[in-house]
Design a protein around this motif. Structure first.
Motif, PDB file in Angstrom:
ATOM      1  N   VAL A 126     -52.671 -29.942  67.774  1.00 15.46           N
ATOM      2  CA  VAL A 126     -51.336 -29.348  67.936  1.00 15.46           C
ATOM      3  C   VAL A 126     -50.838 -28.828  66.589  1.00 15.46           C
ATOM      4  CG1 VAL A 126     -48.934 -29.790  68.585  1.00 15.46           C
ATOM      5  CG2 VAL A 126     -50.801 -30.817  69.905  1.00 15.46           C
ATOM      6  N   SER A 127     -51.069 -29.623  65.545  1.00 14.56           N
ATOM      7  CA  SER A 127     -50.671 -29.201  64.206  1.00 14.56           C
ATOM      8  C   SER A 127     -51.355 -27.884  63.832  1.00 14.56           C
ATOM      9  CB  SER A 127     -51.053 -30.303  63.201  1.00 14.56           C
ATOM     10  OG  SER A 127     -50.902 -29.835  61.895  1.00 14.56           O
ATOM     11  N   ALA A 128     -52.659 -27.816  64.076  1.00 19.31           N
ATOM     12  CA  ALA A 128     -53.408 -26.598  63.710  1.00 19.31           C
ATOM     13  C   ALA A 128     -52.869 -25.388  64.453  1.00 19.31           C
ATOM     14  CB  ALA A 128     -54.891 -26.789  64.001  1.00 19.31           C
ATOM     15  N   SER A 129     -52.429 -25.594  65.698  1.00 19.35           N
ATOM     16  CA  SER A 129     -51.945 -24.436  66.466  1.00 19.35           C
ATOM     17  C   SER A 129     -50.618 -23.916  65.906  1.00 19.35           C
ATOM     18  CB  SER A 129     -51.851 -24.769  67.959  1.00 19.35           C
ATOM     19  OG  SER A 129     -50.877 -25.757  68.172  1.00 19.35           O
ATOM     20  N   LEU A 159     -58.622 -23.163  67.938  1.00 16.57           N
ATOM     21  CA  LEU A 159     -58.878 -22.146  66.898  1.00 16.57           C
ATOM     22  C   LEU A 159     -59.805 -21.074  67.478  1.00 16.57           C
ATOM     23  CD1 LEU A 159     -59.464 -24.537  63.825  1.00 16.57           C
ATOM     24  CD2 LEU A 159     -57.374 -23.244  64.362  1.00 16.57           C
ATOM     25  N   PRO A 160     -59.223 -20.050  68.132  1.00 17.79           N
ATOM     26  CA  PRO A 160     -60.058 -19.086  68.857  1.00 17.79           C
ATOM     27  C   PRO A 160     -60.974 -18.257  67.960  1.00 17.79           C
ATOM     28  CG  PRO A 160     -57.722 -18.431  68.864  1.00 17.79           C
ATOM     29  CD  PRO A 160     -57.780 -19.799  68.288  1.00 17.79           C
ATOM     30  N   ASN A 161     -60.639 -18.146  66.661  1.00 18.15           N
ATOM     31  CA  ASN A 161     -61.466 -17.317  65.770  1.00 18.15           C
ATOM     32  C   ASN A 161     -62.460 -18.135  64.941  1.00 18.15           C
ATOM     33  OD1 ASN A 161     -60.218 -14.779  66.441  1.00 18.15           O
ATOM     34  ND2 ASN A 161     -58.394 -15.606  65.447  1.00 18.15           N
ATOM     35  N   LEU A 162     -62.579 -19.420  65.260  1.00 13.24           N
ATOM     36  CA  LEU A 162     -63.452 -20.293  64.471  1.00 13.24           C
ATOM     37  C   LEU A 162     -64.917 -19.863  64.580  1.00 13.24           C
ATOM     38  CD1 LEU A 162     -63.507 -22.843  62.704  1.00 13.24           C
ATOM     39  CD2 LEU A 162     -63.854 -24.198  64.772  1.00 13.24           C
ATOM     40  N   LYS A 163     -65.569 -19.811  63.415  1.00 10.79           N
ATOM     41  CA  LYS A 163     -66.989 -19.436  63.407  1.00 10.79           C
ATOM     42  C   LYS A 163     -67.850 -20.508  62.740  1.00 10.79           C
ATOM     43  CE  LYS A 163     -66.696 -14.416  63.599  1.00 10.79           C
ATOM     44  NZ  LYS A 163     -65.279 -14.393  63.994  1.00 10.79           N
ATOM     45  N   THR A 164     -67.306 -21.130  61.663  1.00  7.18           N
ATOM     46  CA  THR A 164     -68.135 -22.035  60.858  1.00  7.18           C
ATOM     47  C   THR A 164     -67.446 -23.376  60.639  1.00  7.18           C
ATOM     48  OG1 THR A 164     -69.139 -20.179  59.697  1.00  7.18           O
ATOM     49  CG2 THR A 164     -69.268 -22.305  58.598  1.00  7.18           C
ATOM     50  N   SER A 204     -62.570 -22.577  52.966  1.00  7.57           N
ATOM     51  CA  SER A 204     -62.063 -23.098  54.249  1.00  7.57           C
ATOM     52  C   SER A 204     -60.582 -22.778  54.394  1.00  7.57           C
ATOM     53  CB  SER A 204     -62.236 -24.617  54.318  1.00  7.57           C
ATOM     54  OG  SER A 204     -63.596 -24.964  54.317  1.00  7.57           O
ATOM     55  N   GLN A 205     -60.183 -22.427  55.613  1.00  4.60           N
ATOM     56  CA  GLN A 205     -58.746 -22.232  55.889  1.00  4.60           C
ATOM     57  C   GLN A 205     -58.109 -23.516  56.397  1.00  4.60           C
ATOM     58  OE1 GLN A 205     -60.969 -19.730  57.743  1.00  4.60           O
ATOM     59  NE2 GLN A 205     -61.091 -19.002  55.632  1.00  4.60           N
ATOM     60  N   LEU A 206     -58.936 -24.499  56.744  1.00  5.11           N
ATOM     61  CA  LEU A 206     -58.411 -25.793  57.212  1.00  5.11           C
ATOM     62  C   LEU A 206     -59.382 -26.881  56.736  1.00  5.11           C
ATOM     63  CD1 LEU A 206     -57.174 -26.486  60.860  1.00  5.11           C
ATOM     64  CD2 LEU A 206     -58.317 -28.215  59.504  1.00  5.11           C
ATOM     65  N   ILE A 207     -58.829 -27.930  56.144  1.00  6.80           N
ATOM     66  CA  ILE A 207     -59.668 -29.030  55.637  1.00  6.80           C
ATOM     67  C   ILE A 207     -59.144 -30.333  56.223  1.00  6.80           C
ATOM     68  CG2 ILE A 207     -60.496 -30.233  53.575  1.00  6.80           C
ATOM     69  CD1 ILE A 207     -59.339 -27.645  52.053  1.00  6.80           C
ATOM     70  N   GLY A 229     -53.183 -20.257  51.611  1.00  8.62           N
ATOM     71  CA  GLY A 229     -53.302 -20.111  53.065  1.00  8.62           C
ATOM     72  C   GLY A 229     -53.950 -21.290  53.758  1.00  8.62           C
ATOM     73  N   THR A 230     -54.391 -22.293  52.959  1.00  4.81           N
ATOM     74  CA  THR A 230     -55.126 -23.415  53.561  1.00  4.81           C
ATOM     75  C   THR A 230     -54.168 -24.405  54.233  1.00  4.81           C
ATOM     76  OG1 THR A 230     -56.760 -23.241  51.795  1.00  4.81           O
ATOM     77  CG2 THR A 230     -56.750 -25.296  53.044  1.00  4.81           C
ATOM     78  N   LEU A 231     -54.616 -24.974  55.354  1.00  2.00           N
ATOM     79  CA  LEU A 231     -53.946 -26.127  55.962  1.00  2.00           C
ATOM     80  C   LEU A 231     -54.744 -27.374  55.589  1.00  2.00           C
ATOM     81  CD1 LEU A 231     -51.912 -27.565  57.811  1.00  2.00           C
ATOM     82  CD2 LEU A 231     -53.394 -26.988  59.756  1.00  2.00           C
ATOM     83  N   CYS A 232     -54.090 -28.317  54.903  1.00  2.00           N
ATOM     84  CA  CYS A 232     -54.736 -29.558  54.457  1.00  2.00           C
ATOM     85  C   CYS A 232     -54.320 -30.675  55.414  1.00  2.00           C
ATOM     86  CB  CYS A 232     -54.284 -29.927  53.043  1.00  2.00           C
ATOM     87  SG  CYS A 232     -54.440 -28.581  51.854  1.00  2.00           S
TER      88      CYS A 232
END
Ligand SMILES: NC(=O)c1ccc[n+]([C@@H]2O[C@H](COP(=O)([O-])OP(=O)(O)OC[C@H]3O[C@@H](n4cnc5c(N)ncnc54)[C@H](O)[C@@H]3O)[C@@H](O)[C@H]2O)c1
Length: 331
Positions: A126-129, A159-164, A204-207, A229-232
């Motif tokens: 939920v946080s990531a969204s 995360l619909p655009n997640l690739k890696t 990474s955009q999210l860790i 731009g990162t979400l920690c």
């Protein structure tokens, strides 16, 4: 429907019963969203945790909660002992007691390990969204244990655009096992193991870090590696992160200011604290903004809230009765 006589009997659910109640990961995300919104709308009761610390780096937390809208009422008694691997036991354990909110009577006791694993990852999702960049395509995980698995099962769902996905663990075989599991579950993703925290963080955009809560933190993530731009997402409090990262991000988001203040006053977090931008539930309920641009660094510390546990536990109790799971025990 299995029913225990109120006031004379309780339903007892093992971990297997809890799993067989059949709540899906997507449903856990919706329950986390509902509970966070209830928190943001102040439609709950939840005194801050009480704690025991029997050995160094361990904790035992009492986590009561009541959410009137669902009738979810009860308490989790949660334990975290990082050295348990030496006894071939999990780091986290616990029980939930579900109570009848009209009479107060205990109606069910269940294993809490599945709930803890799932609801924590549901909250991260939920946080990531709300707080991750919309174009998040690369994420990194440090700590490939129970929580690491759940976090990586949930994040691709939002995360619909997640690739890696990049994974590391102090035990490389654990990271490799998790890589194979996630690869099998999400074959379209590129899932790789890395040797260093720096490789996890850069790009990474999210860790997410999900290792061990240490009495004396040993930050393995350097602030200068974290890109704009990162979400920690520290699941393990400040063990892996420099405190200057907490103090220096553009937005510091917490699940519960009461819980945060309790940890600070108990000496479990440093005395110099960042300004709180919002509680996560206030963002979910629409009272405060989440991410507002692609460059802000956001740190969301979710210490864990009892209301998250009792909402899931009440649903498990209802489903277990309908499916006639568990054992009725005399009080
Ligand atoms: N905030 C919450 O609501 C919440 C809920 C559940 C768990 N947690 C926390 O999440 C953390 C993980 O819990 P878990 O059940 O997954 O434990 P676990 O023991 O299953 O997994 C921890 C993993 O971290 C690895 N690890 C330990 N130190 C490391 C380091 N320095 N670098 C890289 N890897 C390291 C271990 O090898 C292990 O694989 C704990 O700190 C726990 O307290 C928080």
């Amino acid at each position: 429907m299995l029913s225990a006589e109120l006031g004379h009997e309780i339903l007892y659910l093992t971990k297997e019963d809890v799993i067989n109640a059949g709540i899906t990961d997507q449903e856990i995300i919706e329950q986390a969203r509902f509970t966070l919104a209830a928190h943001g709308n102040e439609a709950y009761q939840m005194p801050p945790k009480m704690a025991l610390y029997p050995v160094v780096d361990s904790f035992m937390h009492s986590m009561p909660g009541y959410v009137p809208e669902t009738g979810a009422c009860g308490i989790k008694w949660a334990e975290c002992f990082p050295d348990n691997y030496k006894h071939n036991l999990p780091q986290l354990s616990g029980l939930v007691i579900v109570n009848c909110p009209e009479t107060g009577m205990p109606v069910c006791i269940m294993d809490a390990t599945w709930i803890t694993g799932k609801r924590t990852a549901g909250v991260t999702a939920v946080s990531a969204s709300h707080l991750a960049r919309k174009d998040t395509h690369e994420i990194g995980l440090i700590g490939a244990g129970v929580q690491g698995l759940e976090q990586l099962l949930f994040l691709p769902l939002v995360l619909p655009n997640l690739k890696t996905i990049k994974i590391t663990d102090k035990i490389p075989a654990s990271a490799e096992r998790l890589r194979d599991t996630i690869k099998e579950k999400f074959p379209h993703l590129n899932v790789v193991c890395k040797e260093t925290n720096e490789e996890i963080v850069r790009g990474s955009q999210l860790i997410v870090s999900a290792t061990i809560v240490l009495a004396v933190p040993n930050p393995g993530i350097k602030d200068e590696w974290i890109e704009p731009g990162t979400l920690c997402m520290p699941i393990d409090r400040n063990s892996m992160w420099e405190w200057k990262t907490f103090l220096g991000v553009d937005k510091f988001v917490i699940d519960s200011a009461d819980e945060f203040n309790f940890f600070v006053s108990a000496g479990k977090l440093p005395k110099e604290t960042p300004d709180i931008h919002a509680q996560l539930g206030e963002i979910v309920a629409g009272h405060r903004p989440g991410r507002e641009n692609d460059t802000e660094r956001i740190l969301n510390l979710n210490i864990g809230m009892g209301i998250e546990d009792v909402v899931v536990a009440k649903e498990i109790y209802d489903r277990a009765r309908a499916k006639e799971l568990g054992r009725v025990l005399p009080l």
